[in-house]
Every structure is written in C-alpha cells, then in structure tokens.
Design an enzyme around this catalytic site. Structure first.
Site, PDB file in Angstrom:
ATOM      1  N   GLN A   1       0.821  -1.220   0.000  1.00  0.00           N
ATOM      2  CA  GLN A   1       0.000   0.000   0.000  1.00  0.00           C
ATOM      3  C   GLN A   1       0.855   1.272   0.000  1.00  0.00           C
ATOM      4  OE1 GLN A   1      -3.298   0.407  -0.294  1.00  0.00           O
ATOM      5  NE2 GLN A   1      -3.776  -1.764  -0.338  1.00  0.00           N
TER       6      GLN A   1
ATOM      7  N   HIS B   1      -0.360  -3.349  -9.337  1.00  0.00           N
ATOM      8  CA  HIS B   1      -1.705  -2.808  -9.588  1.00  0.00           C
ATOM      9  C   HIS B   1      -2.150  -1.795  -8.547  1.00  0.00           C
ATOM     10  CE1 HIS B   1      -4.465  -5.215  -6.840  1.00  0.00           C
ATOM     11  NE2 HIS B   1      -3.403  -5.971  -6.779  1.00  0.00           N
TER      12      HIS B   1
ATOM     13  N   CYS C   1     -15.726 -10.120   2.671  1.00  0.00           N
ATOM     14  CA  CYS C   1     -16.936 -10.853   2.292  1.00  0.00           C
ATOM     15  C   CYS C   1     -16.633 -11.895   1.235  1.00  0.00           C
ATOM     16  CB  CYS C   1     -18.029  -9.905   1.833  1.00  0.00           C
ATOM     17  SG  CYS C   1     -17.471  -8.732   0.621  1.00  0.00           S
TER      18      CYS C   1
HETATM   19  N1  PLP Z   1      -0.708  -6.813   0.934  1.00  0.00           N
HETATM   20  C1  PLP Z   1      -1.512  -5.738   1.050  1.00  0.00           C
HETATM   21  C2  PLP Z   1      -1.284  -4.770   2.169  1.00  0.00           C
HETATM   22  C3  PLP Z   1      -2.548  -5.521   0.138  1.00  0.00           C
HETATM   23  O1  PLP Z   1      -3.341  -4.451   0.268  1.00  0.00           O
HETATM   24  C4  PLP Z   1      -2.728  -6.464  -0.911  1.00  0.00           C
HETATM   25  C5  PLP Z   1      -3.849  -6.300  -1.871  1.00  0.00           C
HETATM   26  O2  PLP Z   1      -4.898  -5.809  -1.543  1.00  0.00           O
HETATM   27  C6  PLP Z   1      -1.855  -7.562  -0.988  1.00  0.00           C
HETATM   28  C7  PLP Z   1      -0.860  -7.707  -0.046  1.00  0.00           C
HETATM   29  C8  PLP Z   1      -1.994  -8.586  -2.079  1.00  0.00           C
HETATM   30  O3  PLP Z   1      -1.509  -8.087  -3.284  1.00  0.00           O
HETATM   31  P1  PLP Z   1      -1.951  -8.755  -4.685  1.00  0.00           P
HETATM   32  O4  PLP Z   1      -3.350  -8.328  -4.929  1.00  0.00           O
HETATM   33  O5  PLP Z   1      -1.002  -8.180  -5.685  1.00  0.00           O
HETATM   34  O6  PLP Z   1      -1.775 -10.221  -4.544  1.00  0.00           O
END
Ligand code: PLP
Length: 417
Positions: free
Chosen positions: A200, A222, A346
C-alpha cells in the site's frame, strides 16, 4: 444508445475515473493502468516477445528489457539489481518472504515468527499455514486504537529462536503507516530478518530499503497504476531463502518460471512515475482527504475516523459509521456513481467484521459499519464535494431503513436480499 469509443479514448476515459461518470474512490483495492505504462508494455506482446533465457537476438532483447527494468526498480529502492525478484504480485511476494525465509531458518532450528494481527491475509494466512503444518510459533504484536505497532513490543517479543519479523508498511484498511525504520533497526540489532509488506506504500512513502532498515520488501504493481498480476520482492543480499517454487532457476533460482516481460517493464515504469511524483501527489491527496474528512464529520452524526490521525497514507480515509452495516451504504454509493469499499471481508459471501478493526479494539458491530474511501491521481475537488453532498443523505436513508427493520415496520416484499 450504444456508445462506441476508440481504445485510446477508452483507456484515458477509464484512467480519468470518468467511466460512465463514476467517481472511483477505491484506490487501495486497485488502480487503472496509466496509459503511459500501457504504451511502454506494448512492444513486448507481439514484437519483442522473446524468452529472456533464449540466446538468440529476440531473447537477448527481452533479457535486456528485463534487466533494464530490474536496474530501474533497484535505483528507486536504493538496492542492487540482484536483490530484486519479480513475482506475480503482492500475495506471492509475501508468501516467498515468509515461507522462503521461514523454511531456511527452520533448517537452523528457528521457528518463531513475529507479526501483527492487522496484516493482509497474504501474510496472516501464510503464517497460520506455517504454524499449522510446519510447527512454527507465532507472536502477534498488539496494536493501539489507531492500528500502530509499538517498536518496544517488537523488541520484547524477540526470542533466541525468532526466525523472522514481518510488519506491514501501511495498512490497507485504515491507512496507518507503521514505524518501519525503527522496527528494522531493532531486528538488525538482533540479527533477525525483517520483512515489510509495502504493497500500500508505493507512490506515498519512501521505499528506500537502506533507510527503512528492511531485509525484504513486497510490492504489487496494480496498486500504483501498473498491471495486475505482477509484483516484486526485495531480498537483501545474504538473507537465506528457500525457494517455494522450483523449475528453470530463473531469478537466480529464487523464483523459477519464465519472466513476465511486458508486465515487469510496465511495473518498472509505473513505479518510476509513482515514486517520481511522490511529493506533489502526497500533498494534493492529503489536502483532498482533509476536506473529505471535515465535510463528512460535519454532516454525518455519530461517525468515527479510523486509523492514525497523522501517521497515515495521504489519500486514505476510513471511518466507522455507527448504527449501520456498510453494505447498505456501499449500495447507496454505487447507485450515486461512487465506488468505495467497506472494511469487512466478504469473500465467503457473508460479510464479517474486519480483523483489523477488531484488533484495534472496535466491537464487531461497529466494525460492520466500516467504510473506506481511498483517493487517487484522477480525483478532483469536485469529486470530494460530490461525496460530501451524497454520503450524508445515503447514511440517513440507510439508518432510517435499519430502524424500521428493527421495529418490524418494513414489509417482507421491500426487504432487499
Ligand atoms: N498486501 C496488502 C497490504 C494488500 O493491500 C494487498 C492487496 O490488496 C496484498 C498484499 C496482495 O496483493 P496482490 O493483490 O497483488 O496479490
């Protein structure tokens, strides 16, 4: 009426967050791919499609693109190119860090992991698996009402068999930014590898791994206007890691599998854009978020901001709206053309209270009213004013409906599914 748009117009309309006049306020979930990123990826689909491991010209060109991307990422993270491993995203990077270092340390008799109860499930479920199937012992550090970890608690948790410490850089649900450099200094004093999930943080925080004192750092493209399904793990030289995936020995044996060249090239460019515009982006988003927060607090009774008031992601606003379930609010926002999310998980179909808010001391019923509005590059002051106008009306409607439901005044036919 059928609206026909040419692909470049379509891409920029989506990037503007104006698709079907939607206001997109869920940038912590994902972001649109920046058209500049799409452009640098384009040649690697059907022109420069070689396998980077092939020795002929086409392969060498792909290898050059791959290594160029690795060098650019390494410059942004202030590390050596050989310390970057490309993965399929944040989940894989977290898994590689925890399982890879965990298993290497277990071979030396170390099976104790220190982490927090507010991590993303990519970390939490991996740690649970290591505990259940491989007999690791886990210490979950306490967090305060703002979701902040106390470095002193990290120091107190360390044992002679501690294998790894993992603390996220910024929380996805409440936006709190953790004291990573301080925790990293403690880990280093004790010679324990320190991983941070910084998924994040890109575009909002410094990712300088040297000043952060981290040994491992996970990113996912992403979240910073790059493509989905590609990420990276920084692994400091000398950190022992057992690969979790075996095969062709790509990525120096740490992550086998043909590298996803177009996505990696795109991610490197997206990261350059994100970290290059860090200061202006942070200041602009912070101002928008402050306006949004003050407007909502002024017009919605009985709400509470969640997360740390100062040590937080600049465009991240999270709140608990007392006396409602967020689901109804999200539907109302969607109908008004605003995309947002709740803090509840959810995945199973039935919403449940956020593990993050519960760990921060919120009651389950309050956590069910958690709402997350996360601003991004394309959001404007007009977007913020629109939300300030609409959300109080939606909350009032949902609250009135909940009261009628509780009083049994709503006929069965009008109860939504
Ligand atoms: N770690 C955090 C803090 C995230 O917010 C997310 C995705 O929401 C992930 C890991 C997982 O990343 P990815 O969607 O690229 O697998």
């Amino acid at each position: 009426m059928i609206l026909v748009m040419s692909p470049p117009r379509l891409a920029s309309a989506i990037f503007d967050g104006r698709m079907a006049s939607m206001i997109y306020l869920d940038h912590s979930a994902t972001t649109a791919v920046d058209p500049r990123v799409v452009a640098v990826m384009a040649p690697y689909w059907s022109e420069l499609y070689g396998n980077p491991s092939s020795l002929y010209g086409l392969g060498r060109k792909a290898a050059a693109a791959l290594e160029g991307a690795r060098s650019r990422v390494a410059t942004l993270l202030n590390c050596q190119p050989g310390e970057i491993v490309f993965t399929s995203g944040g989940t894989e990077s977290d898994n590689l860090a925890l399982r890879g270092v965990g298993m290497a340390q277990a071979a030396r008799g170390r099976r104790h992991i220190v982490t927090t109860p507010i991590e993303h499930h990519a970390v939490l479920h991996t740690v649970t698996d290591l505990a259940e199937r491989f007999e690791f012992d886990v210490t979950y550090l306490p967090v305060d009402r703002h979701g902040l970890v106390d470095p002193a608690a990290v120091a107190a948790s360390i044992r002679s068999d501690t294998a790894l410490i993992s603390v996220m850089a910024a929380n996805n649900e409440v936006g709190t930014v953790e004291p990573i450099a301080e925790i990293g200094a403690i880990a280093r004093q004790h010679g324990i590898p320190f991983h941070t999930d910084a998924v994040q943080g890109a575009g909002y925080l410094s990712l300088d791994v040297t000043s952060l004192n981290v040994d491992l750092l996970a990113l996912s493209a992403h979240k910073f206007y790059g493509p989905k399904g590609v990420g990276l793990l920084y692994i400091r030289r000398g950190v022992k890691l057992a690969p979790i995936q075996t095969g062709g020995n790509q990525e120096r044996g740490r992550r086998s599998g043909t590298e996803n060249v177009p996505y990696i090239v795109g991610m490197a460019h997206a990261l350059e854009l994100a970290q290059g515009g860090l200061h202006s982006n942070v200041n602009r988003l912070f101002a928008l978020r402050e306006r949004l927060a003050s407007g909502l607090l002024a017009y919605i009774p009985d709400v509470e901001l969640t997360g740390h008031p100062v040590q937080r992601l600049p465009g991240h606003l999270s709140l608990v709206i007392h006396g409602v379930e967020a689901e109804g609010i999200l539907i109302g926002l969607d109908l008004a053309g605003i995309a947002a999310s709740s803090g509840s998980a959810c995945a199973s179909g039935a919403p449940s209270a956020s593990h993050v808010l519960k760990a921060m001391g919120f009651a389950s019923e309050d956590a069910m009213g958690a709402l997350r509005l996360t601003l991004g590059r394309e959001n404007t002051e007009a977007d913020v004013e629109f939300v300030i106008e609409k959300l109080p009306e939606i909350v009032a409607r949902v609250r009135a409906m909940s009261q009628k439901l509780e009083a049994g005044e709503v006929p069965r036919s009008q109860r939504g599914s």
